[in-house]
Design a protein around this motif. Structure first.
Motif, PDB file in Angstrom:
ATOM      1  N   LEU A   1      48.109  26.907   5.944  1.00 20.86           N
ATOM      2  CA  LEU A   1      48.807  26.644   7.203  1.00 20.86           C
ATOM      3  C   LEU A   1      49.723  25.435   7.065  1.00 20.86           C
ATOM      4  O   LEU A   1      49.575  24.425   7.755  1.00 20.86           O
TER       5      LEU A   1
ATOM      6  N   ARG B   1      52.431  24.264   8.238  1.00 23.38           N
ATOM      7  CA  ARG B   1      53.360  24.569   9.320  1.00 23.38           C
ATOM      8  C   ARG B   1      54.164  23.364   9.762  1.00 23.38           C
ATOM      9  O   ARG B   1      53.852  22.218   9.462  1.00 23.38           O
TER      10      ARG B   1
ATOM     11  N   SER C   1      53.635  24.121  15.569  1.00 21.97           N
ATOM     12  CA  SER C   1      52.248  24.557  15.658  1.00 21.97           C
ATOM     13  C   SER C   1      51.583  23.939  16.883  1.00 21.97           C
ATOM     14  O   SER C   1      51.740  22.746  17.157  1.00 21.97           O
TER      15      SER C   1
ATOM     16  N   ILE D   1      52.725  32.457  10.412  1.00 17.47           N
ATOM     17  CA  ILE D   1      52.016  31.852   9.273  1.00 17.47           C
ATOM     18  C   ILE D   1      51.519  32.938   8.322  1.00 17.47           C
ATOM     19  O   ILE D   1      51.120  32.642   7.194  1.00 17.47           O
TER      20      ILE D   1
ATOM     21  N   SER E   1      55.922  35.500   5.247  1.00 21.27           N
ATOM     22  CA  SER E   1      56.146  34.256   5.982  1.00 21.27           C
ATOM     23  C   SER E   1      56.514  33.098   5.064  1.00 21.27           C
ATOM     24  O   SER E   1      56.975  32.060   5.530  1.00 21.27           O
TER      25      SER E   1
ATOM     26  N   GLN F   1      54.237  31.533   3.336  1.00 21.11           N
ATOM     27  CA  GLN F   1      53.053  30.679   3.255  1.00 21.11           C
ATOM     28  C   GLN F   1      52.117  31.068   2.113  1.00 21.11           C
ATOM     29  O   GLN F   1      51.163  30.361   1.823  1.00 21.11           O
TER      30      GLN F   1
END
Length: 380
Positions: A65, A67, A71, A238, A255, A257
C-alpha cells in the motif's frame, strides 16, 4: 441390566470389533479424501475474465500500500464486473474475501440466491453481526454481468449496480474509523476454501478511499464501453485487474503497486482453520442438529467397545475411564486436524466436543451394562 447375549464374545472378537469401529470412524470423518484438488479457476482464452467453475481460488500476497496522500483511514472501495452462474439456495459462497490473517476474514462479499451480501467484522472480533451487514437484492441474476461498486467511509456505505446507487447505509462503515486497509485478497472462495463461488469475474479494483457517485458512474461507463474499469490518472486503485492474460498463473496488477494475483495449479487453501469455535459455526437448522446427533451417536460404539476391550485385559475401571476418554478425544482431534487441510471439510471445536460426549455416553453404557469387576479387582 446386563446384556447376556454378549457373554460369549471373546477377547479376540472384541479386538476385531474395536478395530472395525476405528476404521469406520476415520473413513467417515475424513471423507471425501480430496487432499489434492485441481484448481477450478482459470483465465478465459478470449481474455474476457477469469472463470470459477467449482472449487477455484485466486489470491495475493499481503497487499503493498505505497499510496499517496489521498488514502483515507477507515475507507475502502471495491469495484468488480461479475456474472453468477446460478442462484445459491443452500449456502453463501464467497466472491471476495479480505484476509488479514486473523481467525476469520476482515471483509466478505458473498452471494445469497440472487442477492449480494457484504459482511464486515468489528475490530478483532470474529462475529459478523447484522449491524455490519448489507444485502442488495436481485443484482446477481444468473447469466447477467453486473458492474458492482461498494464504497465505504466512517459516514456510511454505498452500493452501486451499473453505476446507479442501489443501497445507502448511513453510519455503517466496513472499516473502523482509524483503520487502514490491509491483508490479502482472496477471490472465488473464502480464505479456508470452504465456500466456493461459481461464475465469471472480468474486472476487479480495490481502493483505500471512498469513491464519489460521479466516479462510480464514470468507471462503469468506461467498463461498459471499453472493458476497462481502471482510471488512467492519479486516482488509480491499490489493486486493479483486467484478467486479460488469457492463460498462465499470474494476474497482473495494473495499479503499479505490484499486488499480482496467483492462480495456483492445485486448489490451495490460503489458510487453514483449526477447531472453529461453536459460536462461529452454529446455525439453528435441522441439518446442524442432525450433524450434532451423528457426531454423538458415531462415537458411542467407540466408547462402549473400547471400554469393554480394555476391561477384559484386566485394566482397572478408573484407568479404563481415563484411557477411553483420552482415546476418543485424541481420535476426534486427529480427524479435525486433518479436516483443516481438506477443502470439502471444516474443522470445528463443536465436533470435538460432541465426539467426546459420544465417547462418554458409550463408557457409561458399558459401565451400566457390561462392567462387573472381579472380587479381587479395585472397583475404583
Amino acid at each position: 441390566m446386563k446384556f447376556r447375549a454378549f457373554t460369549n464374545i471373546t477377547h479376540r472378537h472384541l479386538g476385531i470389533i474395536c478395530l472395525c469401529i476405528i476404521v469406520v470412524i476415520l473413513f467417515a470423518g475424513l471423507w471425501p479424501h480430496n487432499f489434492d484438488l485441481k484448481n477450478q479457476a482459470a483465465l478465459m482464452p478470449d481474455g474476457k475474465g477469469v472463470r470459477f467453475s467449482g472449487r477455484g481460488i485466486l489470491y495475493s500476497r499481503p497487499l503493498s500500500l505505497n499510496r499517496k496522500a489521498e488514502s483515507e483511514p477507515g475507507s475502502l472501495s471495491i469495484e468488480m464486473a461479475i456474472q453468477a452462474d446460478r442462484e445459491c439456495l443452500t449456502y453463501l459462497p464467497v466472491i471476495v474475501a479480505l484476509d488479514d490473517g486473523r481467525r476469520c476474514e476482515r471483509l466478505l462479499v458473498r452471494q445469497w440466491r440472487t442477492s449480494l451480501v457484504i459482511r464486515s467484522r468489528r475490530g478483532t472480533s470474529c462475529r459478523y453481526d447484522r449491524s455490519r451487514e448489507i444485502g442488495v437484492r436481485n443484482v446477481l441474476l444468473p447469466g447477467k454481468t453486473r458492474f458492482i461498486g461498494i464504497t465505504s467511509d466512517p459516514r456510511g456505505t454505498a452500493v452501486y449496480a451499473d453505476g446507479q446507487l442501489t443501497v445507502w447505509r448511513k453510519d455503517l462503515s466496513l472499516l473502523d474509523s482509524a483503520e487502514t486497509l490491509s491483508g490479502s485478497l482472496v477471490l472465488g472462495t473464502s480464505a479456508d476454501g470452504k465456500q466456493s463461488w461459481t461464475g465469471t469475474m472480468s474486472s476487479f479494483s480495490l481502493y483505500d478511499r471512498k469513491l464519489s457517485p460521479e466516479e462510480s458512474l464514470h468507471h462503469y461507463e468506461d467498463w461498459r464501453d471499453s472493458g476497462r474499469a481502471l482510471p488512467e490518472n492519479d486516482s488509480l486503485p491499490i489493486a486493479g485487474y483486467l484478467f486479460n492474460e488469457q492463460s498462465g498463473q499470474i494476474v497482473k496488477d495494473h495499479s503499479g503497486q505490484g499486488n499480482d494475483l496467483l492462480i495456483p495449479t492445485r486448489f490451495t487453501l490460503h489458510r487453514h482453520s483449526l477447531l472453529i469455535p461453536p459460536w462461529l459455526d452454529f446455525h439453528p437448522s435441522l441439518s446442524y442438529a442432525q450433524d450434532v446427533a451423528i457426531n454423538i451417536a458415531g462415537f458411542i460404539p467407540f466408547g462402549f467397545f473400547i471400554s469393554w476391550y480394555l476391561s477384559e485385559r484386566g485394566i482397572k475401571r478408573r484407568n479404563v475411564l481415563l484411557a477411553v476418554i483420552v482415546l476418543g478425544a485424541g481420535t476426534s482431534l486427529f480427524i479435525e486436524f486433518v479436516q483443516s487441510y481438506l477443502p470439502a471439510r471444516t474443522s470445528q471445536l463443536s465436533d470435538l466436543i460432541t465426539n467426546t460426549s459420544g465417547t462418554a455416553i458409550g463408557i457409561y453404557l458399558w459401565s451400566r451394562s457390561i462392567h462387573h469387576p472381579l472380587p479381587s479387582q479395585d472397583n475404583g
